[in-house]
Design an enzyme around this catalytic site. Structure first.
Site, short mmCIF file in Angstrom:
data_model
loop_
_atom_site.label_atom_id
_atom_site.label_comp_id
_atom_site.label_asym_id
_atom_site.label_seq_id
_atom_site.Cartn_x
_atom_site.Cartn_y
_atom_site.Cartn_z
N CYS A 153 20.84 6.22 -14.83
CA CYS A 153 19.63 5.54 -14.34
C CYS A 153 18.53 6.53 -13.90
O CYS A 153 17.36 6.17 -13.84
CB CYS A 153 19.97 4.60 -13.19
N HIS B 188 13.13 2.98 -9.79
CA HIS B 188 14.18 2.46 -10.67
C HIS B 188 14.49 1.03 -10.23
O HIS B 188 14.65 0.75 -9.04
CB HIS B 188 15.42 3.34 -10.55
N ASN C 118 18.24 -4.45 -14.50
CA ASN C 118 18.40 -2.99 -14.45
C ASN C 118 18.57 -2.46 -15.87
O ASN C 118 19.60 -2.70 -16.50
CB ASN C 118 19.62 -2.66 -13.58
O1 UT7 Z 1 21.38 1.50 -11.36
C1 UT7 Z 1 22.37 2.24 -10.72
C2 UT7 Z 1 22.39 1.97 -9.31
N1 UT7 Z 1 22.95 0.67 -9.08
C3 UT7 Z 1 22.66 0.06 -7.97
O2 UT7 Z 1 21.86 0.58 -7.25
C4 UT7 Z 1 23.38 -1.22 -7.61
C5 UT7 Z 1 23.64 -1.21 -6.14
N2 UT7 Z 1 24.36 -2.36 -5.65
C6 UT7 Z 1 23.84 -3.62 -5.61
O3 UT7 Z 1 22.75 -3.82 -6.08
C7 UT7 Z 1 24.61 -4.69 -4.91
O4 UT7 Z 1 25.67 -4.11 -4.17
C8 UT7 Z 1 25.16 -5.78 -5.87
C9 UT7 Z 1 24.03 -6.61 -6.40
C10 UT7 Z 1 25.94 -5.10 -6.99
C11 UT7 Z 1 26.11 -6.72 -5.10
O5 UT7 Z 1 25.42 -7.31 -4.01
P1 UT7 Z 1 26.13 -7.36 -2.57
O6 UT7 Z 1 25.23 -8.09 -1.68
O7 UT7 Z 1 26.47 -5.94 -2.21
O8 UT7 Z 1 27.40 -8.26 -2.85
P2 UT7 Z 1 28.95 -7.90 -2.73
O9 UT7 Z 1 29.38 -7.02 -3.84
O10 UT7 Z 1 29.24 -7.47 -1.32
O11 UT7 Z 1 29.59 -9.33 -2.97
C12 UT7 Z 1 29.39 -10.43 -2.06
C13 UT7 Z 1 30.14 -11.61 -2.61
C14 UT7 Z 1 31.60 -11.31 -2.96
O12 UT7 Z 1 32.36 -12.46 -2.64
P3 UT7 Z 1 33.21 -12.53 -1.28
O13 UT7 Z 1 34.17 -11.38 -1.36
O14 UT7 Z 1 32.24 -12.40 -0.18
O15 UT7 Z 1 33.85 -13.87 -1.36
C15 UT7 Z 1 31.55 -11.13 -4.45
O16 UT7 Z 1 32.78 -11.44 -5.08
O17 UT7 Z 1 29.52 -12.08 -3.80
C16 UT7 Z 1 30.50 -12.16 -4.85
N3 UT7 Z 1 29.86 -11.87 -6.12
C17 UT7 Z 1 29.24 -12.80 -6.85
N4 UT7 Z 1 29.06 -14.11 -6.67
C18 UT7 Z 1 28.37 -14.78 -7.61
C19 UT7 Z 1 29.76 -10.67 -6.74
N5 UT7 Z 1 29.07 -10.82 -7.89
C20 UT7 Z 1 28.75 -12.13 -7.98
C21 UT7 Z 1 28.04 -12.88 -8.92
N6 UT7 Z 1 27.86 -14.19 -8.69
N7 UT7 Z 1 27.50 -12.34 -10.05
#
Ligand code: UT7
Length: 325
Positions: free
Chosen positions: A113, A252, A282
């Protein structure tokens, strides 16, 4: 030190738009979750006949037209991608051939990225040391081809596309002037210790497969905010400016919440941040030049503006460049 300047930009997107609603028919997700957690509303996904090189070629042609140049003027192509058409040769050489550029230098840069920042800084160095005169710097990706389409934690986040700029050496048109256009300062970093937070689980030398993207999103998120704020402060200090002099941040486009948090740390209002993550998702190395071209073509970024580009991604790698338009 004389600096090279941006004289054109272009971009390209696949034909097919995939909305969050359509994603919800493929994995257990919802438009509401994706918008709230990421700001993404849709992404473009490459179809048959669309590859990293076809997108790169279209973006490059648009950038050449915009700069009023032809392929004969280009003697350097640096293409950032983590999804090349083939393991080798470099996708940049395919672009070179398709454009009809002869001789010169063409190679790929792999910094995921942050690839466009790495490519821009490399091209700027080659131009300012006289190795080349006019460069195409391209970020192009087809991340859809390395996604695990059953993993909802990653497949909803990415899209395909390409962006390109024309970068000209200081002595081609007119010499660099104090306060004039050019790349004012750049910083790049890498930390290989963070490999396991964001990587692809395949490759020619390990599995002999292409592999799929794996990410521990929340941990990447925390590193991204800290590393981006730090590199932005470094570039601001190197350039001897204050953050309120920056007209536009072109970040980004990984997650709207990262964009907001980084801008807040710099005390830069949201009205000065270029946001395209809602439309493109992204697109890895393509995201910064895609966002830059969008904001130039819609008239937000104007001649004389001070533009900060920044990115962070797998490796980890991260970097930023400050450019006077
Ligand atoms: O380009 C390279 C750099 N990349 C980045 O910078 C990405 C950085 N990370 C992020 O943008 C975020 O961490 C994400 C968008 C990937 C995830 O967001 P988050 O607020 O950190 O969510 P999380 O991973 O903590 O997940 C929260 C909940 C989980 O469920 P429980 O355990 O709370 O029941 C996940 O299983 O959301 C669930 N979840 C989803 N639910 C519906 C994860 N993905 C999804 C989804 N739809 N697609």
């Amino acid at each position: 030190m004389p600096s090279s300047r941006i004289t054109g930009s272009g971009s390209a997107l696949p034909k097919r738009v995939v909305t969050n609603a359509e994603m919800a028919t493929m994995v257990d997700t919802s438009d509401e979750w994706i918008v709230e957690r990421t700001g993404i509303r849709q992404r473009y996904i490459a179809g048959e006949g669309e590859t990293t090189s076809t997108l790169a070629i279209e973006a490059a042609r648009n950038a050449l037209d915009d700069a009023g140049l032809t392929s004969a003027d280009i003697d350097l192509i640096v293409l950032a991608t983590a999804t090349p058409d083939n393991t080798f040769p470099a996708t940049a050489t395919k672009v070179q051939h398709a454009l009809g550029c002869h001789g010169g230098i063409a190679f790929d840069v792999a910094a995921v990225c942050s690839g466009f920042l790495y490519a821009l800084t490399t091209a700027d160095s080659l131009l300012t040391t006289g190795m080349a005169k006019r460069a195409l710097v391209i970020g192009a990706e087809t991340f859809s081809r390395i996604l695990d389409w059953e993993d909802r934690t990653t497949c909803v986040l990415f899209g395909d596309g390409a962006g390109a700029i024309v970068l000209e050496s200081p002595d081609v048109s007119n010499p660099a002037q104090e306060g004039g256009p050019g790349v004012l300062a750049s910083r790049l970093h890498a930390d290989g210790a963070q490999h396991d937070l964001l990587y692809v689980d395949g490759g020619p030398s390990t599995t002999q497969t292409v592999g799929h993207l794996r990410m521990r999103g929340p941990e990447v998120f925390k590193h991204a905010v800290v590393n981006l704020a730090s590199v932005l402060h470094e570039v601001i200090e190197d350039a001897g400016i204050s953050s309120d002099q920056i007209d536009w941040i072109v970040p980004h486009q990984a997650n709207k919440r990262i964009l907001d948090a980084t801008a807040r740390k710099l005390k830069i209002g949201p009205e000065r941040v270029v946001v395209t993550v809602d439309q493109h998702a992204n697109t890895s190395a393509a995201s910064v030049p895609l966002a830059f071209d969008t904001a130039r073509k819609d008239g937000r970024i104007k001649p004389g503006d001070l533009v900060m580009m920044e990115a962070m991604g797998g490796g980890f790698t991260w970097g930023a460049s400050l450019i006077r338009m």
